[in-house]
Design a protein around this motif. Structure first.
Motif, mmCIF file in Angstrom:
data_model
loop_
_atom_site.group_PDB
_atom_site.id
_atom_site.type_symbol
_atom_site.label_atom_id
_atom_site.label_comp_id
_atom_site.label_asym_id
_atom_site.label_seq_id
_atom_site.Cartn_x
_atom_site.Cartn_y
_atom_site.Cartn_z
ATOM 1 N N LEU A 1 42.481 33.187 46.474
ATOM 2 C CA LEU A 1 41.432 33.133 45.456
ATOM 3 C C LEU A 1 41.916 32.377 44.224
ATOM 4 O O LEU A 1 41.145 31.660 43.579
ATOM 5 N N GLY A 2 43.199 32.535 43.904
ATOM 6 C CA GLY A 2 43.754 31.800 42.772
ATOM 7 C C GLY A 2 43.656 30.301 42.975
ATOM 8 O O GLY A 2 43.263 29.555 42.063
ATOM 9 N N ARG B 1 35.862 36.082 41.947
ATOM 10 C CA ARG B 1 36.513 35.948 40.638
ATOM 11 C C ARG B 1 36.774 37.324 40.020
ATOM 12 O O ARG B 1 37.823 37.564 39.416
ATOM 13 N N ILE C 1 34.997 30.041 46.005
ATOM 14 C CA ILE C 1 35.087 31.390 45.455
ATOM 15 C C ILE C 1 33.748 31.790 44.843
ATOM 16 O O ILE C 1 33.049 30.967 44.244
ATOM 17 N N THR C 2 33.356 33.034 45.009
ATOM 18 C CA THR C 2 32.107 33.554 44.452
ATOM 19 C C THR C 2 32.402 34.325 43.160
ATOM 20 O O THR C 2 33.561 34.553 42.800
ATOM 21 N N ASP C 3 31.334 34.746 42.485
ATOM 22 C CA ASP C 3 31.523 35.568 41.288
ATOM 23 C C ASP C 3 32.246 36.868 41.641
ATOM 24 O O ASP C 3 33.089 37.353 40.880
ATOM 25 N N PHE D 1 39.694 38.907 41.833
ATOM 26 C CA PHE D 1 40.952 38.289 41.403
ATOM 27 C C PHE D 1 41.350 38.806 40.019
ATOM 28 O O PHE D 1 42.519 39.120 39.774
ATOM 29 N N GLU D 2 40.367 38.908 39.131
ATOM 30 C CA GLU D 2 40.650 39.400 37.784
ATOM 31 C C GLU D 2 41.186 40.830 37.834
ATOM 32 O O GLU D 2 42.125 41.181 37.114
ATOM 33 N N HIS E 1 40.128 28.919 42.583
ATOM 34 C CA HIS E 1 39.620 28.763 41.221
ATOM 35 C C HIS E 1 39.568 27.284 40.834
ATOM 36 O O HIS E 1 38.745 26.884 40.000
#
Length: 206
Positions: A48-49, A113, A108-110, A116-117, A52
């Protein structure tokens, strides 16, 4: 407060002066059937990183991972494709149309994100050292000296090559985070080579 009013439901009662009026009621069986939110593992988080920055195919992600984090985080092609499939099912990434060589980009989707956060807020934890050469060396008293010396020379050559590869990457236009990671790799390889240089005279056959 919460209290059970029947074997199949929970009821919330307010504490207002109007009495204990029921505000809402949930069916316990439905709650129990709700799937638990899966914690993102580090390998999935790394993918996922990378996503981005831009959409990438599984092949792109394998190649990028090997170049950027391969020295300190092992990641195989099968892991990449397995994690992509799982994240697509969970809505963290979206599959695009297949392009040349049947490569399918992922975006990547919301939700991805957000996942990942959340992962970045977790304590990374201590490093794990699994160094096969050190395990072999720890039993060196039971190993023929010429065989052990050959193992050590071969592994020293590996670290010489790794250091040269990292030095070739140094001095580029990498962002400060990538540069700091690269600096760690350079320092590590130099420290390992310094350690190898202390072994002649201590280890028979070197």
């Amino acid at each position: 407060m919460w209290r059970v009013i029947s074997s199949g439901s929970w009821t919330f009662h307010s504490g207002t002066s109007r009495g204990s009026a029921d505000l809402t009621q949930w069916n316990v069986e439905e709650v129990l059937r709700m799937p638990e939110k899966k914690a993102l593992n580090a390998t999935a988080a790394s993918l996922l990183g990378f996503l981005h920055d831009r959409p990438m195919s599984g092949w792109d992600l394998v190649e990028t991972a090997q170049i950027t984090i391969g020295q300190f985080w092992s990641l195989t092609p099968s892991q990449v494709y397995r994690e992509l499939a799982a994240m697509a099912e969970d809505g963290l990434v979206e599959r695009g149309e297949k392009g040349p060589r049947e490569r399918q980009p992922y975006t990547i989707t919301d939700a991805g994100r957000a996942a990942f956060e959340e992962w970045t807020t977790r304590e990374p934890g201590p490093e794990t050292i699994r160094y096969p050469l050190l395990l072999t060396l720890s039993f060196g008293r039971h190993i023929p000296p010429d065989l052990l010396a050959a193992h050590l020379r071969r592994h020293r050559d590996i670290h010489v090559t790794r250091l040269a590869d990292l030095e070739a990457l140094a001095g580029g236009d990498a962002d400060p985070y990538t540069a700091a990671t690269l600096d760690f790799g350079l320092a590590y390889e130099r420290a390992v080579l310094d350690w190898f240089d202390t072994l002649p005279g201590r280890i028979p056959g070197l």
